[in-house]
Scaffold this motif. Structure first.
Motif, PDB file in Angstrom:
ATOM      1  N   SER A 584       4.435  -0.427   1.308  1.00 19.52           N
ATOM      2  CA  SER A 584       4.519   0.018  -0.081  1.00 19.52           C
ATOM      3  C   SER A 584       3.487  -0.723  -0.924  1.00 19.52           C
ATOM      4  CB  SER A 584       5.923  -0.236  -0.642  1.00 19.52           C
ATOM      5  OG  SER A 584       5.909  -0.064  -2.046  1.00 19.52           O
ATOM      6  N   TRP A 585       3.281  -1.987  -0.636  1.00 16.93           N
ATOM      7  CA  TRP A 585       2.233  -2.748  -1.340  1.00 16.93           C
ATOM      8  C   TRP A 585       0.912  -1.973  -1.315  1.00 16.93           C
ATOM      9  CZ3 TRP A 585       0.397  -6.471  -4.372  1.00 16.93           C
ATOM     10  CH2 TRP A 585       1.256  -7.513  -4.783  1.00 16.93           C
ATOM     11  N   GLU A 586       0.548  -1.452  -0.131  1.00 18.16           N
ATOM     12  CA  GLU A 586      -0.750  -0.765  -0.001  1.00 18.16           C
ATOM     13  C   GLU A 586      -0.701   0.652  -0.577  1.00 18.16           C
ATOM     14  OE1 GLU A 586      -3.413  -2.020   3.090  1.00 18.16           O
ATOM     15  OE2 GLU A 586      -3.395   0.023   3.871  1.00 18.16           O
ATOM     16  N   TYR A 587       0.381   1.384  -0.264  1.00 17.75           N
ATOM     17  CA  TYR A 587       0.460   2.763  -0.776  1.00 17.75           C
ATOM     18  C   TYR A 587       0.598   2.791  -2.296  1.00 17.75           C
ATOM     19  CZ  TYR A 587       0.388   5.488   3.526  1.00 17.75           C
ATOM     20  OH  TYR A 587      -0.023   6.107   4.681  1.00 17.75           O
ATOM     21  N   SER A 588       1.101   1.721  -2.875  1.00 15.36           N
ATOM     22  CA  SER A 588       1.276   1.715  -4.323  1.00 15.36           C
ATOM     23  C   SER A 588      -0.060   1.719  -5.066  1.00 15.36           C
ATOM     24  CB  SER A 588       2.125   0.516  -4.761  1.00 15.36           C
ATOM     25  OG  SER A 588       3.453   0.671  -4.270  1.00 15.36           O
ATOM     26  N   TRP A 589      -1.175   1.612  -4.338  1.00 20.11           N
ATOM     27  CA  TRP A 589      -2.503   1.770  -4.969  1.00 20.11           C
ATOM     28  C   TRP A 589      -3.000   3.209  -4.882  1.00 20.11           C
ATOM     29  CZ3 TRP A 589      -3.516  -2.377  -7.630  1.00 20.11           C
ATOM     30  CH2 TRP A 589      -3.164  -3.659  -7.157  1.00 20.11           C
ATOM     31  N   PHE A 590      -2.273   4.078  -4.170  1.00 20.73           N
ATOM     32  CA  PHE A 590      -2.858   5.382  -3.838  1.00 20.73           C
ATOM     33  C   PHE A 590      -2.529   6.470  -4.858  1.00 20.73           C
ATOM     34  CE2 PHE A 590      -3.335   9.372  -1.372  1.00 20.73           C
ATOM     35  CZ  PHE A 590      -4.663   9.236  -1.030  1.00 20.73           C
ATOM     36  N   VAL A 591      -3.254   6.403  -5.960  1.00 17.60           N
ATOM     37  CA  VAL A 591      -3.190   7.470  -6.957  1.00 17.60           C
ATOM     38  C   VAL A 591      -4.646   7.748  -7.371  1.00 17.60           C
ATOM     39  CG1 VAL A 591      -2.097   8.253  -9.081  1.00 17.60           C
ATOM     40  CG2 VAL A 591      -1.012   6.435  -7.764  1.00 17.60           C
ATOM     41  N   PRO A 592      -5.467   8.217  -6.431  1.00 20.35           N
ATOM     42  CA  PRO A 592      -6.916   8.261  -6.673  1.00 20.35           C
ATOM     43  C   PRO A 592      -7.318   9.200  -7.816  1.00 20.35           C
ATOM     44  CG  PRO A 592      -6.401   8.605  -4.347  1.00 20.35           C
ATOM     45  CD  PRO A 592      -5.112   8.695  -5.097  1.00 20.35           C
ATOM     46  N   HIS A 593      -6.408  10.087  -8.203  1.00 16.25           N
ATOM     47  CA  HIS A 593      -6.738  11.044  -9.255  1.00 16.25           C
ATOM     48  C   HIS A 593      -6.322  10.556 -10.629  1.00 16.25           C
ATOM     49  CE1 HIS A 593      -2.789  11.627  -7.597  1.00 16.25           C
ATOM     50  NE2 HIS A 593      -2.418  12.476  -8.518  1.00 16.25           N
ATOM     51  N   ASP A 594      -5.507   9.517 -10.685  1.00 21.89           N
ATOM     52  CA  ASP A 594      -5.105   9.022 -12.006  1.00 21.89           C
ATOM     53  C   ASP A 594      -4.884   7.517 -11.978  1.00 21.89           C
ATOM     54  OD1 ASP A 594      -4.523   8.953 -14.658  1.00 21.89           O
ATOM     55  OD2 ASP A 594      -2.564   9.928 -14.507  1.00 21.89           O
ATOM     56  N   MET A 595      -5.941   6.813 -11.637  1.00 24.50           N
ATOM     57  CA  MET A 595      -5.847   5.356 -11.569  1.00 24.50           C
ATOM     58  C   MET A 595      -5.534   4.767 -12.944  1.00 24.50           C
ATOM     59  SD  MET A 595      -6.038   4.544  -8.436  1.00 24.50           S
ATOM     60  CE  MET A 595      -6.134   2.781  -8.641  1.00 24.50           C
ATOM     61  N   ALA A 596      -5.967   5.448 -13.995  1.00 22.14           N
ATOM     62  CA  ALA A 596      -5.698   4.921 -15.347  1.00 22.14           C
ATOM     63  C   ALA A 596      -4.193   4.818 -15.580  1.00 22.14           C
ATOM     64  CB  ALA A 596      -6.352   5.813 -16.401  1.00 22.14           C
ATOM     65  N   SER A 597      -3.450   5.809 -15.126  1.00 19.62           N
ATOM     66  CA  SER A 597      -1.993   5.740 -15.263  1.00 19.62           C
ATOM     67  C   SER A 597      -1.409   4.640 -14.393  1.00 19.62           C
ATOM     68  CB  SER A 597      -1.348   7.077 -14.894  1.00 19.62           C
ATOM     69  OG  SER A 597      -1.587   8.020 -15.901  1.00 19.62           O
TER      70      SER A 597
END
Ligand code: NAG
Ligand code: NAG
Ligand code: NAG
Ligand code: NAG
Ligand code: NAG
Ligand code: NAG
Ligand code: NAG
Ligand code: NAG
Ligand code: NAG
Ligand code: NAG
Ligand code: NAG
Ligand code: NAG
Length: 798
Positions: A584-597
C-alpha cells in the motif's frame, strides 16, 4: 568499480569513442543472466521471431541460459525475455555430443535424458545477433539468426571421427509437451543434407490453453548413422524417409556426421507458428547458404545498429561502463514483442501480428512509450496488432504469449498502451475508432477477466470501488477475486486513458464520464490509516464501507508496508493479497492522472516530499518490480526536480550495473532495463499520457530520431559533470523553458532542448506551480471541467 563508475561521468578514458556507427559494441546481452533478471541472452533480431540460445539445467531458466554454473542440456531456438512466470518456450533443443557422452560411437548409448546429457561449459560470448558457448565435451556451440531462422555452428575438436548431434522434438524449457507431435527425417546423400521437420504442442508459460509450433532443420551434411529414440525404443534411421507421430516425451533424434574437411557441423533451424512447410520456406529464403554464418552474423548486427541508432549519444567524458549500461538496456527493450506478421495461424488478416506482449502490465509504463519516441513505426504496427487481437478474440489482451491469452495482473492496461500512442499522434494505419471501441468494452463489459478486461465492474459502479471479496462474477471467470485495491487504482487510471482517447475522438460524453470515474481511487483513500508518522493510505474496503484490515499474516491490523522489501509477503498472482506485487505504501503513489489531488490528500507539498524520502529510506520502495519506477520521479509534482535528480542517481547506482547480476528484478521484456535507458536520457514517461518528467541526462548531447516523422530531438546538457548535475535553466528552441516536464511534440516535431547544468540543487528552475506536470484537478489534459475527487474542497488540509 562497477556500481559507481557505471554512472560516473568523470572517467574520461574513452573520450573519443563514438557509438554512432556501431552501438552494438557496447551491448552485453548477458547482463541480467543471473540474480533473477531472467534475460534472454542469446541471438535474435529486433522483435525477431526466433530467439536462439543455450538452455541451463537451472530452476532460474525462464530466459534459457543462466549464469549460475548449471550445465547446458541444449540450445534451442525460441525464448522470451525476462519473464517472471514459468520458463517460456525453449523449443526443440539441439546438443552436440561426442564419443564420450555416447560411450563410443554407438548412438544407442548416448545420454538422452536432459539431466544426464547436460554438459558443463565455459563462459559464453554474446553480442547482438550472436551467442557462443564452449561446451566441456570440446565442442564450441555458436548461433546467429535471421527473423525466423537460427543458424547453428558446432565446431568439434580436430580429430573427431564422428560428430554426434541430438535433437529433441518434444523438448521445451518447461517440459510441457502435450502428447501431440510429429517428426519426419530424411537423409539425402545426393544433396549432402539431412532434413528433420516436426511439430509439437506445448503449454504457454503464463497463460491458458496450449500452442503448436513447427520446425524445419537442415544439416550441412547427411548423417552417416542415425537413430530415433522414443518410448524407450531405438529405431535405426537410414536413407529412407522416417515419419512418425509422437505421443510421448521425450522423443530424441540422434545422428552422426562425418567431419569432412572441416570440424564444423552447421544446422539451420527454421521455425514457424503455422506449418513445417512455412518453417522450411523461411529457412530456405533467409539462409540459403549454411556456411554463411559470419555473413549472417554481420547482417544481424547491422539490423541491431539500425534500430539502436535512433538514439545517438555524445560520449565525451562518459565512461565505457555507463555506455554499456545504456546500450545493453536499450538493446533489451527491442527483444519483445515478436513480429510474426504473416505467420499467425489463428486468423487470416492483412493487419500486422505481434506475439509475446509479456505483459502489458509491465511494458505500458516504459517500453511502448519508448517506442513512441524511438520506433513509432513499429509501435504503430503493435497497436494495429493489439486492435486486431480485439477484432478476432473479442478483447484486448493484458498479456499474450505463444499465441495464447496470458494472465491479467491488474487493470486493463492495453488501454494505457493505446492511449499513450493516441495522444502522441501515432496514426499510421491505425483504426482508432475500433481501438476506442475495444477500450470501451474493457470498461463496460465483464468477460473472463482472468485473461482480459476487468473484474468487479458492477460492484465498482455500485460502491465506487471494488470491495474485498468481490464475488460478483458474471460471466464466471477463472480469476482469483483478490487484488481489489491495486486493481481499483489501475481501473481508475485506465478510465483516464479511455477519457483521453474519447476527448481526442470528440466523444465528449464518454470523455466526461471517464474523467469522472477516474476519480474513484479516492474511495479507497483512508485518511486515518497511518504508518511511520504518515497518514492517509490506500486501504482495501469491504462492501459495507468498513476498512479491511488485511490478511492473517499482518496480525489483524492494516499494514501499509506489507509486501514491501521491509515487510515481505505473498502478493503475487494467486497469493490472495489485495495489492499486487507491491505494498500500500507504494500503490498509494499511483494516481498518475491527478497527482495534485494526491499531494493534497497526503497533506501538502512538504509532507508529500518528506513522505517520499521515508518511502525510499525505510525500504518501502521495491525497485525490483515495475510499480517502483514512477515514484522515483514524483518530486517533480511538488516542484522539487533536484530531489528527483538525487533519487534517480541513487537508484541507478544502487540497483543497476554492468555485471551479470546487474538488474534488480525480472527484466520483463526489457522493462526493468528501460528504467535505466530513460533515466540516463534524463526524463521518464508517465505511460498512458503525454508527459515526460525531467530529471537530468547522463550524456552531454543526445539526439533522438523519429522514424515516422524524421524529426530530430536534441538534448544538450551544457556543463554536465558529476557535480554539475542539476538543471539551472533551460531553453527549448531558444525560448526559456521552465517546465519540469516535456510533451511529445518535442519528439514528433523535433527541436533542441538546452539544459544549463550546475552544482546547485537550489536553483529555482522547474519549481513554480506553473512548471508542474499536468493533473486533472488543476485543469491539465485539456479538461477544464475536471475537479479533484472532493470537488477541490480539501477541508482536511492543514
Ligand atoms: C530403412 O528403415 C526403414 C524403417 O526402419 C525400414 O523399413 C527399411 O527397410 C530400411 N531400409 C533399408 C534400405 O535399410
Ligand atoms: C558432400 O560432402 C562431401 C564431404 O564434405 C563432399 O566431398 C561432397 O562433394 C559433397 N557432395 C555434394 C553433392 O555436395
Ligand atoms: C567496453 O565494454 C564492452 C562490453 O563490456 C567491452 O566489450 C569493450 O571492450 C569495452 N571497451 C573498452 C574500450 O574498454
Ligand atoms: C486462412 O485462409 C486460408 C485460405 O483461404 C484457409 O485455408 C485457412 O483455413 C484460413 N485460416 C484461418 C485461421 O481462418
Ligand atoms: C514486421 O514484419 C513484417 C512482415 O515481415 C514486415 O513487413 C514489417 O516491416 C516488420 N515490422 C518491423 C517493425 O520490422
Ligand atoms: C474533433 O473536433 C475537432 C474540432 O472540431 C476537429 O478538428 C477534429 O478533426 C475532430 N476529430 C475527430 C477525430 O473527429
Ligand atoms: C461512447 O462512445 C461510443 C463509441 O463511439 C458511442 O457508441 C457511445 O454512444 C458513446 N457514449 C456516450 C455516452 O457518448
Ligand atoms: C465541460 O462542461 C461544459 C459545460 O457543462 C460541457 O459543454 C463540456 O462538454 C464539458 N467538457 C468536458 C470535457 O467534460
Ligand atoms: C461522477 O461519478 C459519480 C460517482 O460515480 C456520480 O455520482 C456522478 O453523477 C458522476 N458525474 C458525472 C458528471 O458523470
Ligand atoms: C477517522 O477516524 C475518526 C475518529 O475515529 C472518524 O471520526 C472518521 O470518520 C474517520 N475517517 C475515516 C475516513 O475513516
Ligand atoms: C549489481 O546490481 C545488482 C542488482 O541490483 C546488485 O545485487 C549487485 O550487488 C550489484 N553488483 C555490484 C558489483 O555492484
Ligand atoms: C549534438 O549532436 C548533434 C548530432 O550529433 C550535432 O549535430 C550537434 O552539433 C551536437 N551539439 C553539440 C552542442 O555538441
Amino acid at each position: 568499480m562497477i556500481i559507481h563508475s557505471a554512472i560516473a561521468l568523470s572517467v574520461a578514458l574513452f573520450a573519443s569513442t563514438s557509438a554512432a556507427q556501431d552501438p552494438a559494441q557496447f551491448v552485453n546481452p548477458l547482463i541480467g543472466a543471473k540474480n533473477g533478471g531472467h534475460v534472454f541472452s542469446g541471438a535474435t533480431l529486433p522483435w525477431g521471431s526466433v530467439k536462439a540460445g543455450a538452455d541451463s539445467a537451472s530452476s532460474d531458466d525462464m530466459g534459457g541460459y543462466v549464469s549460475d554454473g548449471s550445465p547446458i542440456y541444449g540450445l534451442s531456438s525460441m525464448h522470451d525475455d525476462g519473464t517472471g512466470g514459468g520458463p517460456s518456450l525453449g523449443n526443440f533443443p539441439l546438443l552436440p555430443l561426442t564419443s564420450t557422452e555416447c560411450a563410443g560411437d554407438d548412438l544407442t548409448k548416448c545420454a538422452v535424458d536432459r539431466t544426464q546429457r547436460a554438459l558443463d561449459h565455459g563462459d559464453p560470448t554474446a553480442s547482438p545477433g550472436y551467442f557462443g558457448i564452449p561446451l566441456n565435451n570440446g565442442v564450441n556451440a555458436e548461433v546467429t539468426v535471421t527473423q525466423h531462422t537460427a543458424l547453428y555452428r558446432f565446431t568439434y575438436q580436430a580429430g573427431t571421427t564422428q560428430q554426434h548431434l541430438l535433437l529433441e522434438p518434444t523438448g521445451d524449457l518447461g517440459q510441457s509437451f502435450q502428447g501431440i507431435g510429429h517428426v519426419t527425417i530424411s537423409a539425402n546423400t545426393a544433396t549432402n543434407a539431412t532434413r528433420i521437420t516436426g511439430s509439437g504442442t506445448f503449454i504457454p508459460s503464463f497463460g491458458l490453453n496450449n500452442y503448436q509450433i513447427y520446425f524445419c532443420a537442415d544439416t550441412s551434411a547427411p548423417f552417416v548413422q542415425g537413430t530415433y529414440y522414443n518410448n524407450l525404443q531405438y529405431t535405426t534411421l537410414n536413407q529412407t524417409t522416417f515419419d512418425t507421430s509422437i505421443t510421448a516425451s521425450p522423443a530424441v533424434v540422434l545422428m552422426s556426421f562425418s567431419p569432412g574437411t572441416t570440424n564444423t557441423l552447421a544446422v539451420r533451424m527454421g521455425i514457424s507458428w503455422t506449418s513445417t512447410a512455412k518453417a522450411c520456406a523461411y529457412a530456405e529464403a533467409e539462409v540459403p547458404d549454411l556456411s554463411a554464418f559470419d555473413t549472417l552474423q554481420t547482417a544481424a548486427r547491422a539490423k541491431w545498429n539500425q534500430v539502436l541508432g535512433a538514439i545517438e549519444i555524445d560520449a565525451t567524458g562518459v565512461s565505457n561502463d555507463s555506455q554499456v549500461l545504456f546500450w545493453s538496456s536499450l538493446y533489451r527493450t527491442y527483444i519483445s514483442p515478436t513480429n510474426i506478421t504473416g505467420d499467425n495461424p489463428l486468423w487470416n488478416s492483412t493487419e500486422p501480428y505481434y506475439d509475446s506482449f509479456y505483459c502489458l502490465w509491465d511494458t505500458f509504463r516504459v517500453i511502448h512509450p519508448l517506442y513512441a519516441i524511438t520506433a513509432p513505426t513499429a509501435q504503430a504496427e503493435m497497436i494495429r496488432a493489439l486492435i486486431d487481437v480485439y477484432r478476432n478474440t473479442g478483447w484486448l489482451p493484458d498479456c499474450r504469449m505463444s499465441l495464447d491469452k496470458g494472465f491479467t495482473q491488474g487493470g486493463s492496461n492495453a488501454d494505457c498502451v493505446l492511449a499513450d500512442s493516441f495522444v502522441k499522434g501515432i496514426t499510421a494505419g491505425i483504426d482508432w475508432q475500433t481501438g476506442f471501441e475495444a477500450m470501451l468494452k474493457d470498461a463496460h463489459e465483464e468477460g473472463d477477466w482472468q485473461v482480459q478486461g476487468r473484474g468487479g465492474i458492477e460492484s465498482r459502479a455500485t460502491y465506487g470501488y471494488v470491495p474485498v471479496g468481490d464475488y460478483a462474477d458474471d460471466p464466471p471467470s477463472g480469476a482469483s477475486h483478490d487484488r481489489t485495491a491495486s486493481r481499483l487504482l489501475e481501473y481508475a487510471y485506465n478510465d483516464f486513458a479511455i477519457a483521453l482517447v474519447a476527448q481526442g475522438l470528440n466523444s465528449t460524453l464518454n470523455a466526461t464520464h471517464f474523467f469522472n470515474t477516474s476519480k474513484d481511487w479516492f474511495n479507497l483513500w483512508n485518511f486515518n490509516a497511518s504508518n511511520t508518522g504518515y497518514s492517509g493510505f490506500i486501504q482495501p474496503r469491504n462492501a459495507d464501507g468498513s476498512w479491511y484490515l488485511g490478511p492473517a499474516d499482518t496480525g489483524g491490523v492494516f499494514r501499509p508496508d506489507h509486501c514491501s522489501p521491509a515487510y515481505p509477503g505473498d502478493c503475487f498472482l494467486g497469493g490472495g493479497g489485495e495489492f499486487y506485487e507491491a505494498s500500500s505504501w507504494e500503490y498509494s503513489w499511483f494516481v498518475p492522472h491527478d497527482m495534485a489531488s494526491l499531494v493534497q490528500a497526503m497533506g501538502g507539498a512538504d509532507v508529500f516530499s518528506t513522505r517520499l524520502d521515508t518511502f525510499f529510506s525505510a525500504r518501502f520502495h521495491d525497485m525490483g518490480d515495475e510499480p517502483g519506477f514512477l515514484p522515483t520521479y514524483l518530486y517533480n509534482y511538488v516542484g522539487q526536480p533536484a530531489k528527483t535528480v538525487d533519487r534517480v542517481d541513487t537508484v541507478l547506482a544502487q540497483y543497476y550495473n554492468t555485471s551479470l547480476n546487474g538488474l534488480p528484478g525480472n527484466d520483463d521484456s526489457g522493462a526493468m532495463g528501460a528504467y535505466a535507458v530513460w533515466s540516463q536520457l534524463g526524463f521518464f514517461p508517465v505511460g498512458g499520457q503525454d508527459t515526460y518528467l525531467l530529471s537530468r541526462p547522463y550524456f552531454p548531447n543526445i539526439t533522438i530520431r523519429n522514424d515516422a516523422t524524421g524529426a530530430v530531438a536534441t538534448i544538450i546538457a551544457s556543463g554536465l559533470s558529476d557535480q554539475n548535475k542539476y538543471i539551472q535553466s533551460a531553453t527549448l528552441d531558444g525560448q526559456p523553458y521552465t517546465k519540469n516536464w516535456l510533451s511529445h511534440q518535442f519528439f514528433s516535431q523535433g527541436g533542441t532542448l538546452t539544459l544549463v547544468m550546475g552544482s546547485s540543487s537550489g536553483s529555482t528552475w522547474g519549481t513554480s506551480e506553473e512548471d508542474l506536470p499536468m493533473s486533472l484537478s488543476t485543469k491539465g489534459f485539456g479538461c477544464d471541467n475536471c475537479t479533484s475527487p472532493t470537488g477541490d474542497a480539501w477541508a482536511y488540509d492543514q
